[in-house]
Design a protein around this motif. Structure first.
Motif, PDB file in Angstrom:
ATOM      1  N   ALA A  47       0.832  -1.203   0.000  1.00  0.00           N
ATOM      2  CA  ALA A  47       0.000   0.000   0.000  1.00  0.00           C
ATOM      3  C   ALA A  47       0.866   1.252   0.000  1.00  0.00           C
ATOM      4  O   ALA A  47       1.791   1.391   0.809  1.00  0.00           O
ATOM      5  N   GLY A  48       0.594   2.148  -0.932  1.00  0.00           N
ATOM      6  CA  GLY A  48       1.307   3.414  -1.006  1.00  0.00           C
ATOM      7  C   GLY A  48       2.652   3.351  -1.696  1.00  0.00           C
ATOM      8  O   GLY A  48       3.323   4.379  -1.829  1.00  0.00           O
ATOM      9  N   ALA A  49       3.076   2.170  -2.150  1.00  0.00           N
ATOM     10  CA  ALA A  49       4.387   2.023  -2.780  1.00  0.00           C
ATOM     11  C   ALA A  49       4.307   2.370  -4.257  1.00  0.00           C
ATOM     12  O   ALA A  49       3.273   2.205  -4.905  1.00  0.00           O
ATOM     13  N   ALA A  50       5.426   2.846  -4.799  1.00  0.00           N
ATOM     14  CA  ALA A  50       5.531   3.150  -6.215  1.00  0.00           C
ATOM     15  C   ALA A  50       6.693   2.375  -6.807  1.00  0.00           C
ATOM     16  O   ALA A  50       7.578   1.915  -6.093  1.00  0.00           O
ATOM     17  N   GLY A  51       6.677   2.230  -8.135  1.00  0.00           N
ATOM     18  CA  GLY A  51       7.755   1.525  -8.805  1.00  0.00           C
ATOM     19  C   GLY A  51       7.345   0.142  -9.240  1.00  0.00           C
ATOM     20  O   GLY A  51       6.164  -0.205  -9.287  1.00  0.00           O
ATOM     21  N   ARG A  52       8.337  -0.688  -9.543  1.00  0.00           N
ATOM     22  CA  ARG A  52       8.060  -2.051  -9.981  1.00  0.00           C
ATOM     23  C   ARG A  52       8.818  -3.035  -9.120  1.00  0.00           C
ATOM     24  O   ARG A  52       9.896  -2.734  -8.584  1.00  0.00           O
ATOM     25  N   PRO A  53       8.283  -4.257  -8.969  1.00  0.00           N
ATOM     26  CA  PRO A  53       8.996  -5.287  -8.208  1.00  0.00           C
ATOM     27  C   PRO A  53      10.270  -5.729  -8.932  1.00  0.00           C
ATOM     28  O   PRO A  53      10.320  -5.776 -10.167  1.00  0.00           O
ATOM     29  N   VAL A  54      11.300  -6.052  -8.159  1.00  0.00           N
ATOM     30  CA  VAL A  54      12.520  -6.664  -8.695  1.00  0.00           C
ATOM     31  C   VAL A  54      12.749  -7.960  -7.904  1.00  0.00           C
ATOM     32  O   VAL A  54      13.534  -7.995  -6.948  1.00  0.00           O
ATOM     33  N   PRO A  55      12.049  -9.038  -8.256  1.00  0.00           N
ATOM     34  CA  PRO A  55      12.196 -10.300  -7.525  1.00  0.00           C
ATOM     35  C   PRO A  55      13.559 -10.926  -7.777  1.00  0.00           C
ATOM     36  O   PRO A  55      14.076 -10.878  -8.890  1.00  0.00           O
ATOM     37  N   ARG A  56      14.115 -11.529  -6.730  1.00  0.00           N
ATOM     38  CA  ARG A  56      15.444 -12.113  -6.850  1.00  0.00           C
ATOM     39  C   ARG A  56      15.536 -13.566  -6.402  1.00  0.00           C
ATOM     40  O   ARG A  56      16.441 -14.286  -6.823  1.00  0.00           O
ATOM     41  N   ASP A  57      14.642 -14.045  -5.545  1.00  0.00           N
ATOM     42  CA  ASP A  57      14.719 -15.428  -5.088  1.00  0.00           C
ATOM     43  C   ASP A  57      13.340 -15.881  -4.633  1.00  0.00           C
ATOM     44  O   ASP A  57      12.478 -15.058  -4.290  1.00  0.00           O
ATOM     45  N   ALA A  58      13.143 -17.200  -4.627  1.00  0.00           N
ATOM     46  CA  ALA A  58      11.861 -17.782  -4.218  1.00  0.00           C
ATOM     47  C   ALA A  58      12.122 -19.075  -3.468  1.00  0.00           C
ATOM     48  O   ALA A  58      13.140 -19.728  -3.664  1.00  0.00           O
ATOM     49  N   ALA A  59      11.183 -19.450  -2.605  1.00  0.00           N
ATOM     50  CA  ALA A  59      11.316 -20.681  -1.830  1.00  0.00           C
ATOM     51  C   ALA A  59       9.934 -21.169  -1.421  1.00  0.00           C
ATOM     52  O   ALA A  59       8.963 -20.403  -1.415  1.00  0.00           O
ATOM     53  N   ARG A  60       9.859 -22.448  -1.067  1.00  0.00           N
ATOM     54  CA  ARG A  60       8.620 -23.036  -0.568  1.00  0.00           C
ATOM     55  C   ARG A  60       8.947 -23.983   0.574  1.00  0.00           C
ATOM     56  O   ARG A  60       9.870 -24.789   0.476  1.00  0.00           O
ATOM     57  N   CYS A  61       8.192 -23.881   1.649  1.00  0.00           N
ATOM     58  CA  CYS A  61       8.313 -24.846   2.734  1.00  0.00           C
ATOM     59  C   CYS A  61       7.081 -24.735   3.626  1.00  0.00           C
ATOM     60  O   CYS A  61       6.449 -23.669   3.700  1.00  0.00           O
ATOM     61  N   ALA A  62       6.749 -25.840   4.277  1.00  0.00           N
ATOM     62  CA  ALA A  62       5.619 -25.887   5.207  1.00  0.00           C
ATOM     63  C   ALA A  62       4.334 -25.358   4.575  1.00  0.00           C
ATOM     64  O   ALA A  62       3.548 -24.662   5.228  1.00  0.00           O
ATOM     65  N   GLY A  63       4.140 -25.644   3.284  1.00  0.00           N
ATOM     66  CA  GLY A  63       2.917 -25.255   2.618  1.00  0.00           C
ATOM     67  C   GLY A  63       2.795 -23.789   2.257  1.00  0.00           C
ATOM     68  O   GLY A  63       1.714 -23.316   1.904  1.00  0.00           O
ATOM     69  N   ARG A  64       3.882 -23.029   2.332  1.00  0.00           N
ATOM     70  CA  ARG A  64       3.840 -21.605   2.010  1.00  0.00           C
ATOM     71  C   ARG A  64       4.948 -21.268   1.017  1.00  0.00           C
ATOM     72  O   ARG A  64       6.049 -21.818   1.082  1.00  0.00           O
ATOM     73  N   TRP A  65       4.641 -20.352   0.092  1.00  0.00           N
ATOM     74  CA  TRP A  65       5.576 -19.880  -0.913  1.00  0.00           C
ATOM     75  C   TRP A  65       6.058 -18.482  -0.552  1.00  0.00           C
ATOM     76  O   TRP A  65       5.292 -17.673  -0.028  1.00  0.00           O
ATOM     77  N   TYR A  66       7.328 -18.208  -0.854  1.00  0.00           N
ATOM     78  CA  TYR A  66       7.908 -16.892  -0.561  1.00  0.00           C
ATOM     79  C   TYR A  66       8.644 -16.367  -1.790  1.00  0.00           C
ATOM     80  O   TYR A  66       9.267 -17.126  -2.531  1.00  0.00           O
ATOM     81  N   VAL A  67       8.572 -15.064  -1.969  1.00  0.00           N
ATOM     82  CA  VAL A  67       9.377 -14.351  -2.961  1.00  0.00           C
ATOM     83  C   VAL A  67      10.019 -13.165  -2.258  1.00  0.00           C
ATOM     84  O   VAL A  67       9.350 -12.458  -1.490  1.00  0.00           O
ATOM     85  N   VAL A  68      11.313 -12.953  -2.512  1.00  0.00           N
ATOM     86  CA  VAL A  68      11.996 -11.785  -1.940  1.00  0.00           C
ATOM     87  C   VAL A  68      12.703 -11.023  -3.050  1.00  0.00           C
ATOM     88  O   VAL A  68      13.036 -11.571  -4.096  1.00  0.00           O
ATOM     89  N   GLY A  69      12.917  -9.765  -2.808  1.00  0.00           N
ATOM     90  CA  GLY A  69      13.591  -8.905  -3.774  1.00  0.00           C
ATOM     91  C   GLY A  69      13.507  -7.476  -3.310  1.00  0.00           C
ATOM     92  O   GLY A  69      13.923  -7.149  -2.200  1.00  0.00           O
ATOM     93  N   GLY A  70      12.925  -6.624  -4.140  1.00  0.00           N
ATOM     94  CA  GLY A  70      12.802  -5.227  -3.772  1.00  0.00           C
ATOM     95  C   GLY A  70      11.845  -4.520  -4.692  1.00  0.00           C
ATOM     96  O   GLY A  70      11.204  -5.127  -5.560  1.00  0.00           O
ATOM     97  N   LEU A  71      11.740  -3.225  -4.497  1.00  0.00           N
ATOM     98  CA  LEU A  71      10.996  -2.340  -5.382  1.00  0.00           C
ATOM     99  C   LEU A  71      11.961  -1.274  -5.876  1.00  0.00           C
ATOM    100  O   LEU A  71      12.810  -0.795  -5.113  1.00  0.00           O
ATOM    101  N   ILE A  72      11.837  -0.905  -7.142  1.00  0.00           N
ATOM    102  CA  ILE A  72      12.669   0.158  -7.695  1.00  0.00           C
ATOM    103  C   ILE A  72      11.762   1.223  -8.278  1.00  0.00           C
ATOM    104  O   ILE A  72      10.830   0.924  -9.026  1.00  0.00           O
ATOM    105  N   ASP A  73      11.993   2.490  -7.892  1.00  0.00           N
ATOM    106  CA  ASP A  73      11.118   3.563  -8.346  1.00  0.00           C
ATOM    107  C   ASP A  73      11.673   4.187  -9.633  1.00  0.00           C
ATOM    108  O   ASP A  73      12.782   3.837 -10.081  1.00  0.00           O
ATOM    109  N   PRO A  74      10.930   5.099 -10.253  1.00  0.00           N
ATOM    110  CA  PRO A  74      11.393   5.690 -11.518  1.00  0.00           C
ATOM    111  C   PRO A  74      12.753   6.374 -11.420  1.00  0.00           C
ATOM    112  O   PRO A  74      13.464   6.497 -12.426  1.00  0.00           O
ATOM    113  N   ALA A  75      13.139   6.816 -10.230  1.00  0.00           N
ATOM    114  CA  ALA A  75      14.432   7.476 -10.062  1.00  0.00           C
ATOM    115  C   ALA A  75      15.568   6.484  -9.848  1.00  0.00           C
ATOM    116  O   ALA A  75      16.728   6.881  -9.740  1.00  0.00           O
ATOM    117  N   GLY A  76      15.238   5.174  -9.761  1.00  0.00           N
ATOM    118  CA  GLY A  76      16.265   4.161  -9.566  1.00  0.00           C
ATOM    119  C   GLY A  76      16.548   3.825  -8.121  1.00  0.00           C
ATOM    120  O   GLY A  76      17.433   3.025  -7.826  1.00  0.00           O
TER     121      GLY A  76
END
Length: 405
Positions: free
Chosen positions: A49-78
């Protein structure tokens, strides 16, 4: 008409000519296995909520019935900020609230994730400071709370002896990060991912008279930890693949992984799988696959540097640049790997625990290098893929063909 004595000689000469012709004929290319074509379905990584930019996903994992994605957000200014998502079905991903506590932590991009039943942890970094080195830190999440930065002393992951903090894993004994320092391969251990202890210069793990070591990945196996990496002999230019086992993260035993005579390479990724851990890495002009035991290298495995380890095959070919294994995930005997050849990131799948591999058609092409990334997590009935070509990022859920179930 040739006599009876001459005829055998003519036959022999004809056979030699045909044999020589066969030797000089252009060899037929090896058959290319039919690729796996998952039924891809686009998945949205919703912005907080309230975030701007686009996702930059870098890694993913699954365990105990749950999926995760980690990375960051990058805004138009970089400018970047850390971000993470979770899902219960691999299709609907919701952002996890993030709570940074330091100047660089607020700019981190999370690049590695590990999880177990009671939560998730991640590694993040942002280049900065006078020398432009990565400012690396750890993050921890428990169900119901935010993903929190775990502040640490600068020289825990950085400082003049820093080289890399590559990957992390979670297991019954806690959490472990694998990487390297000036003194060679090193690890960081923690019982709860809240604070890590650096262990460098450890016997067998660190560099010694046999050469310089580096660690690239880690997995929780059996009663301990399995770390993989490489050895660069003194004065040499060709690496050799290594694996280390430890029951407690403090005492380590080294094993040299078998390779063809004269071949060079490294062990870059490891994953626990049915039948024992699987290790992948570039060796020569292909990607090598090794299988081992949960305690390979432990005293109970017996004497011998490579006791318990065997090379079970290979796949792929070298490309125009440096070959690498960027990811490896497992679910039962199914394995999925991401490789790079200097030009493109590619996806591969094994249905038999690593003995044979098939190319997987990705939803979009992803270049190898720069700010591009391709990450994967695999489940019982499909796989989750996130891709970033440096300009746009997308995610997909892939339903596997019926034959693979």
């Amino acid at each position: 008409m040739p006599s009876a004595r001459v005829r055998p000689a003519l036959v022999a000469v004809t056979a030699v000519v045909l044999l020589l012709a066969a030797c000089h004929a252009t060899p037929r290319p090896l058959p290319v296995p039919a690729p796996v074509r998952p039924q891809w379905r686009a998945v949205e990584l919703a912005l907080p909520a309230g975030a701007a930019g686009r996702p930059v996903p870098r890694d993913a994992a699954r365990c105990a019935g749950r999926w995760y994605v980690v990375g960051g957000l990058i805004d138009p200014a970089g400018e970047t900020r850390p971000a993470a998502w979770s899902s219960l079905d691999g299709v609907t991903f919701l952002p996890i609230p993030v709570r940074a506590q330091t100047f660089y932590g607020r700019q981190h991009v999370l690049y590695a994730v590990a999880c177990r039943g009671d939560g998730m942890a991640a590694l993040g970094a942002k280049t900065g400071g006078v020398h432009g080195n990565p400012r690396t830190g750890t993050w921890v999440w428990r169900p119901g709370g935010p993903l929190r930065e775990a502040p640490a002393a600068f020289e825990l992951f950085g400082g003049p002896r820093a080289v890399s903090a590559s990957r992390l894993a979670a297991g019954p004994g806690g959490w472990l990060v694998a990487g390297a320092r000036v003194g060679g391969a090193a690890v960081w251990t923690s019982p709860d991912a809240e604070g890590f202890v650096l262990r460098e210069g450890v016997d067998e793990l660190g560099s010694d008279g046999r050469g310089r070591t580096a660690a690239y990945d880690v997995a929780a196996v059996g009663s301990g930890w399995l770390v993989v990496g490489s050895l660069l002999p003194p004065g040499g230019a060709a690496r050799a693949p290594l694996a280390w086992f430890s029951a407690d993260g403090r005492v380590w035993r080294r094993a040299a992984l078998p390779v063809p005579k004269g071949a060079a390479g490294a062990a870059e990724r490891v994953a626990p799988a049915d039948g024992g851990p699987v290790v992948l890495g570039p060796v020569g002009d292909r990607f090598a696959v090794w299988r081992g035991c949960d305690d390979c290298g432990s005293p109970s495995a017996g004497p011998g540097a490579a006791q318990g380890w065997r090379r079970v095959g290979g796949f792929g070919t070298s490309g125009p640049g440096v070959s690498s294994v960027a990811a490896l995930a497992a679910a039962g005997r199914r394995l999925v790997a991401v490789t790079g050849d200097g030009a493109q990131r590619r996806l591969w799948m094994s249905r038999d625990g690593g003995a044979s591999w098939l190319p997987v058609i990705t939803p979009v092409p992803v270049p190898d290098g720069g700010d591009a990334a391709l990450a994967v997590a695999v489940g019982d009935d499909g796989l989750f893929v996130v891709a970033d070509d440096g300009k746009t990022s997308r995610a997909w859920w892939g339903v596997l063909p019926a034959i693979d179930r």
